[in-house]
Design a protein around this motif. Structure first.
Motif, PDB file in Angstrom:
ATOM      1  N   LEU A 261       0.889  -1.198  -0.171  1.00  0.00           N
ATOM      2  CA  LEU A 261       0.143   0.031  -0.214  1.00  0.00           C
ATOM      3  C   LEU A 261       0.860   1.291   0.116  1.00  0.00           C
ATOM      4  O   LEU A 261       2.068   1.325   0.607  1.00  0.00           O
ATOM      5  N   LEU A 262       0.302   2.529  -0.691  1.00  0.00           N
ATOM      6  CA  LEU A 262       1.318   3.561  -0.791  1.00  0.00           C
ATOM      7  C   LEU A 262       0.598   4.536   0.249  1.00  0.00           C
ATOM      8  O   LEU A 262      -0.694   4.704   0.439  1.00  0.00           O
ATOM      9  N   VAL A 263       1.467   5.141   1.142  1.00  0.00           N
ATOM     10  CA  VAL A 263       1.189   6.252   1.942  1.00  0.00           C
ATOM     11  C   VAL A 263       1.894   7.612   1.828  1.00  0.00           C
ATOM     12  O   VAL A 263       3.068   7.412   1.698  1.00  0.00           O
ATOM     13  N   GLN A 264       1.025   8.479   1.628  1.00  0.00           N
ATOM     14  CA  GLN A 264       1.564   9.974   1.534  1.00  0.00           C
ATOM     15  C   GLN A 264       1.328  10.875   2.694  1.00  0.00           C
ATOM     16  O   GLN A 264       0.290  10.789   3.313  1.00  0.00           O
ATOM     17  N   ALA A 265       2.258  11.920   3.188  1.00  0.00           N
ATOM     18  CA  ALA A 265       2.273  12.518   4.042  1.00  0.00           C
ATOM     19  C   ALA A 265       1.249  13.738   3.538  1.00  0.00           C
ATOM     20  O   ALA A 265       1.565  14.250   2.495  1.00  0.00           O
ATOM     21  N   GLY A 266       0.210  14.316   4.180  1.00  0.00           N
ATOM     22  CA  GLY A 266      -0.548  15.465   4.081  1.00  0.00           C
ATOM     23  C   GLY A 266      -0.154  16.757   4.858  1.00  0.00           C
ATOM     24  O   GLY A 266       0.886  16.704   5.768  1.00  0.00           O
ATOM     25  N   LYS A 267      -1.054  17.668   4.808  1.00  0.00           N
ATOM     26  CA  LYS A 267      -0.751  18.923   5.483  1.00  0.00           C
ATOM     27  C   LYS A 267      -0.811  19.025   6.969  1.00  0.00           C
ATOM     28  O   LYS A 267      -0.119  19.727   7.635  1.00  0.00           O
ATOM     29  N   GLN A 268      -1.608  17.963   7.368  1.00  0.00           N
ATOM     30  CA  GLN A 268      -2.083  18.207   8.934  1.00  0.00           C
ATOM     31  C   GLN A 268      -0.680  17.474   9.674  1.00  0.00           C
ATOM     32  O   GLN A 268      -0.323  18.083  10.899  1.00  0.00           O
ATOM     33  N   ILE A 269      -0.071  16.247   9.107  1.00  0.00           N
ATOM     34  CA  ILE A 269       1.140  15.939   9.714  1.00  0.00           C
ATOM     35  C   ILE A 269       2.418  16.866   9.658  1.00  0.00           C
ATOM     36  O   ILE A 269       3.142  17.068  10.398  1.00  0.00           O
ATOM     37  N   GLU A 270       2.318  17.864   8.537  1.00  0.00           N
ATOM     38  CA  GLU A 270       3.384  18.690   8.366  1.00  0.00           C
ATOM     39  C   GLU A 270       3.146  19.731   9.525  1.00  0.00           C
ATOM     40  O   GLU A 270       4.216  20.364  10.181  1.00  0.00           O
ATOM     41  N   TYR A 271       1.801  20.189   9.877  1.00  0.00           N
ATOM     42  CA  TYR A 271       1.777  21.098  10.766  1.00  0.00           C
ATOM     43  C   TYR A 271       2.111  20.607  12.316  1.00  0.00           C
ATOM     44  O   TYR A 271       2.694  21.237  12.925  1.00  0.00           O
ATOM     45  N   LEU A 272       1.675  19.155  12.306  1.00  0.00           N
ATOM     46  CA  LEU A 272       1.917  18.718  13.978  1.00  0.00           C
ATOM     47  C   LEU A 272       3.463  18.372  14.065  1.00  0.00           C
ATOM     48  O   LEU A 272       4.028  18.531  15.379  1.00  0.00           O
ATOM     49  N   THR A 273       4.269  18.288  13.137  1.00  0.00           N
ATOM     50  CA  THR A 273       5.632  18.026  13.203  1.00  0.00           C
ATOM     51  C   THR A 273       6.430  19.407  12.857  1.00  0.00           C
ATOM     52  O   THR A 273       7.788  19.150  12.742  1.00  0.00           O
ATOM     53  N   GLY A 274       5.723  20.343  12.793  1.00  0.00           N
ATOM     54  CA  GLY A 274       6.377  21.829  12.495  1.00  0.00           C
ATOM     55  C   GLY A 274       7.277  21.691  11.511  1.00  0.00           C
ATOM     56  O   GLY A 274       8.193  22.455  11.061  1.00  0.00           O
TER      57      GLY A 274
END
Length: 356
Positions: A261-274
């Protein structure tokens, strides 16, 4: 613009979920957690293999969605809910706009790219259809009811609810486990992300592109963009054509091993990880190997539709997005000010031409 054949293609790192599911504290599990964290930081994407998700389940789901989108245009249009920002039911082709085309910061980023890494055109609406189906528990109360609407069941598919929930639950459970593993990989409590995603408006969101109509090489099916949610997970598509941009700016034609399965990072994880993990830019384009796959599809007497078996995994609408303690710096605090997740989603839907 270089041809698709001259660009690099790569198999993304594969993270095995089985060791973590068997014993989360084992050295093998912890090594996979670390591998997941390193991969998503480097590529904003990774492949995972989950023993709970058989390849046959992906094939069955793809068949269902191909059959649905093979219906007449007006039949599918009955399932659209524009009054809910298209966040349930169908979204017609040429409705969704690539975010970058309406974002000056994104345009400036593209202008600075070397020519060989620049995306295809992202100024016109995507020719893909979509269908949104809510997965998971509804929040007991919420400030954002439009993001938590009741589902739409197509008239001609009595099995729809059961099949959508079956695949959606498999995708949700896989990405929920990965979210735990990412937290562990970054040295955080394992429920750091999953506790915030409880009651999230998770959406099973298969896309569909008619390759009889939009099957010319270099046709953009999904223009250059990042996803607005926390993590996006897909089963392997029957058609190549997904380009991703790694954190260092390199453009790659993604390849997913069978059974993964393919997983991609979205904007909300960018926010939470600064910003330690960046939302991954990507696009879907018809490449020569897409047409090879189309011929195989026709030989199998299946519809000429490119389907992505996608689920958007969200932080709950009433949670606040801001950098978590390990990622708090003066720069990240300034770049990622606190915002309710539901507000962030509504702003992003406006960029996409979906929330009017």
């Amino acid at each position: 613009m270089p041809s698709a054949d001259t660009l690099s293609s790569t198999f993304l790192p594969v993270v095995e979920l089985e060791p973590y599911l068997t014993d989360p504290s084992s050295p093998e599990a912890l090594a996979q957690c670390k591998k997941a964290a390193e991969a998503i930081e480097t590529y904003s994407a990774l492949s995972i293999r989950d023993p709970r998700v058989p390849e046959s389940a992906n094939a069955q789901f793809l068949d269902l969605i191909e059959d649905y989108f093979s219906q007449p245009f007006d039949e599918k249009l009955k399932d659209a809910r524009p009054d809910f920002g298209y966040q349930v039911g169908s979204t017609p082709e040429l409705t969704e706009l690539p975010r970058c085309g309406r974002d000056d910061d994104c345009k400036a980023r593209v202008a600075q790219m070397p020519d060989e890494y620049k995306p295809h055109n992202f100024e016109t609406p995507d020719p893909k259809w979509r269908f949104f189906w809510r997965i998971g528990e509804q929040p007991p109360t919420t400030e954002f009811p439009r993001l938590n609407a009741d589902p739409v069941i197509p008239a001609a598919f009595p099995q729809w609810e059961g099949e959508m929930n079956k695949w959606g639950s498999l995708m949700h459970d896989a990405v929920d486990t990965l979210a735990e593993m990412l937290a562990v990989g970054f040295g955080l409590p394992k429920d750091t992300f999953t506790s915030r995603a409880k009651y999230g408006p998770h959406l099973l969101a298969p896309t569909a592109s008619d390759l009889e109509k939009y099957g010319k090489v270099a046709t953009v099916l999904a223009g250059f963009h990042t996803d607005l949610n926390f993590l996006t997970i897909h089963g392997k598509s029957r058609f190549p054509g997904l380009y991703i941009w790694a954190k260092d700016g390199h453009k790659l034609l993604a390849r997913i091993p069978d059974g993964c399965l393919l997983v991609q990072a979205g904007k909300q994880i960018e926010y939470l990880t600064g910003g330690k993990i960046l939302a991954g830019f990507h696009e879907v384009v018809v490449v020569p190997s897409t047409l090879d796959a189309l011929e195989r599809q026709k030989e199998n007497q299946r519809p000429p539709w490119r389907i992505s078996s996608t689920l958007f995994y969200h932080i709950a609408s009433d949670q606040t997005l801001q950098p978590l303690d390990p990622f708090v710096t003066e720069e990240s605090t300034k770049k990622y000010p606190p915002i309710k997740t539901g507000t962030q989603v509504q702003i992003e839907l406006g960029f996409l031409n979906l929330d009017k």
